[in-house]
Design a protein around this motif. Structure first.
Motif, PDB file in Angstrom:
ATOM      1  N   TYR A 125       0.406   6.272  -1.926  1.00 46.76           N
ATOM      2  CA  TYR A 125      -0.515   5.320  -1.285  1.00 46.76           C
ATOM      3  C   TYR A 125      -1.329   4.627  -2.375  1.00 46.76           C
ATOM      4  O   TYR A 125      -1.953   5.285  -3.212  1.00 46.76           O
ATOM      5  CB  TYR A 125      -1.461   6.024  -0.313  1.00 46.76           C
ATOM      6  N   LYS A 137       9.114  -0.157  -1.377  1.00 46.68           N
ATOM      7  CA  LYS A 137       7.731  -0.533  -1.115  1.00 46.68           C
ATOM      8  C   LYS A 137       7.611  -1.131   0.278  1.00 46.68           C
ATOM      9  O   LYS A 137       8.447  -1.937   0.708  1.00 46.68           O
ATOM     10  CB  LYS A 137       7.263  -1.580  -2.134  1.00 46.68           C
ATOM     11  N   ILE A 196       5.690  10.394  -1.544  1.00 45.76           N
ATOM     12  CA  ILE A 196       4.983   9.343  -0.808  1.00 45.76           C
ATOM     13  C   ILE A 196       3.781   8.920  -1.650  1.00 45.76           C
ATOM     14  O   ILE A 196       2.986   9.761  -2.073  1.00 45.76           O
ATOM     15  CB  ILE A 196       4.494   9.850   0.551  1.00 45.76           C
ATOM     16  N   LYS A 244       0.807  -1.212   0.000  1.00 42.94           N
ATOM     17  CA  LYS A 244       0.000   0.000   0.000  1.00 42.94           C
ATOM     18  C   LYS A 244       0.850   1.276   0.000  1.00 42.94           C
ATOM     19  O   LYS A 244       0.398   2.316  -0.488  1.00 42.94           O
ATOM     20  CB  LYS A 244      -0.936   0.007   1.203  1.00 42.94           C
ATOM     21  N   TRP A 245       2.042   1.201   0.571  1.00 40.77           N
ATOM     22  CA  TRP A 245       2.879   2.394   0.690  1.00 40.77           C
ATOM     23  C   TRP A 245       4.138   2.257  -0.146  1.00 40.77           C
ATOM     24  O   TRP A 245       4.753   1.188  -0.204  1.00 40.77           O
ATOM     25  CB  TRP A 245       3.261   2.640   2.148  1.00 40.77           C
ATOM     26  N   GLN A 246       4.506   3.361  -0.765  1.00 44.48           N
ATOM     27  CA  GLN A 246       5.696   3.403  -1.615  1.00 44.48           C
ATOM     28  C   GLN A 246       6.382   4.753  -1.412  1.00 44.48           C
ATOM     29  O   GLN A 246       5.716   5.786  -1.394  1.00 44.48           O
ATOM     30  CB  GLN A 246       5.282   3.209  -3.072  1.00 44.48           C
ATOM     31  N   SER A 291      -3.362   4.774  -7.460  1.00 39.14           N
ATOM     32  CA  SER A 291      -2.662   5.323  -6.302  1.00 39.14           C
ATOM     33  C   SER A 291      -2.774   6.839  -6.288  1.00 39.14           C
ATOM     34  O   SER A 291      -3.167   7.467  -7.277  1.00 39.14           O
ATOM     35  CB  SER A 291      -1.180   4.914  -6.324  1.00 39.14           C
TER      36      SER A 291
END
Length: 215
Positions: free
Chosen positions: A70, A214, A68, A31-33, A77
């Motif tokens: 999401y 990631k 950032i 979900k986060w990068q 995203s």
């Protein structure tokens, strides 16, 4: 300016609704990068300068950028892009000749919605969103007594790709085009006996290369 803000907000809200309406896939995804890039900011500038005519020249800047991202699902995203740049500014070809207008710092946080084309280690993406640019740290140079820049709201287009090195780390190449317009008010009372307004299009191209993680 009010119409620009309303149109920008409407565009982003519509894009956000589209992303949120997508059905979540059954497969797992990160979900986060996070990315750290080195970027080259090259203004595609022009200006309409009152009274004395001429155009504007704005220097290129090379700075780090942090972003950032999401992910709502594997494909959709939202990305927040953070950087600040310093540019030298000059009025050129005016009736008073070329005028050194010193320098100014830009803080342009940009929020884009993105679509990622998944299916392998090479992951291209496209994005669009909104930008808010704040001007600070103004050095008016040797001629002007003071310079004020209006806060700018504009659109952003984006394209690029990630290349996965493993499950977490990847390389990134990114290109953005920002559509930014500001009004610069130049107090040149001492030198020219006047205050001059200029309608300035900055419209920078931003080229970036970096690494990402990631989570």
């Amino acid at each position: 300016m009010r119409k620009t803000i309303l149109l920008a907000v409407a565009t982003f809200l519509g894009f956000s609704n589209l992303m949120l309406s997508q059905d979540a896939p059954t497969t797992d995804f990160s979900k986060w990068q996070f990315r750290l890039r080195g970027i080259v900011v090259t203004p595609d500038e022009s200006a309409d300068i009152e009274a004395i005519g001429g155009d504007v020249s704005i220097s290129t800047a090379v700075v780090p950028e942090f972003d950032i991202t999401y992910f709502f699902d594997e494909n959709w995203s939202a990305e927040l892009i953070l950087a600040t740049t310093k540019h030298d500014v000059e009025a050129v070809g005016t009736d008073a000749g070329d005028i050194d207008l010193g320098s100014v710092w830009l803080l342009p946080p940009t929020l884009t919605g993105q679509y990622h084309f998944t299916g392998g280690d090479f992951v291209p993406y496209l994005g669009a969103g909104v930008n808010l640019t704040l001007f600070y740290g103004v050095d008016e140079g040797p001629v002007a007594d003071d310079i004020e820049y209006d806060t700018a709201v504009g659109f952003a287009l984006q394209g690029g790709f990630d290349y996965m090195l493993n499950d977490k780390w990847f390389l990134n190449f990114d290109v953005k085009k920002l559509f930014l317009n500001t009004t610069a008010t130049v107090d040149a009372t001492t030198a020219l006996g006047a205050t001059v307004d200029a309608d300035v299009d900055i419209n920078p191209w931003i080229f970036g290369f970096g690494v990402g993680l990631k989570l």
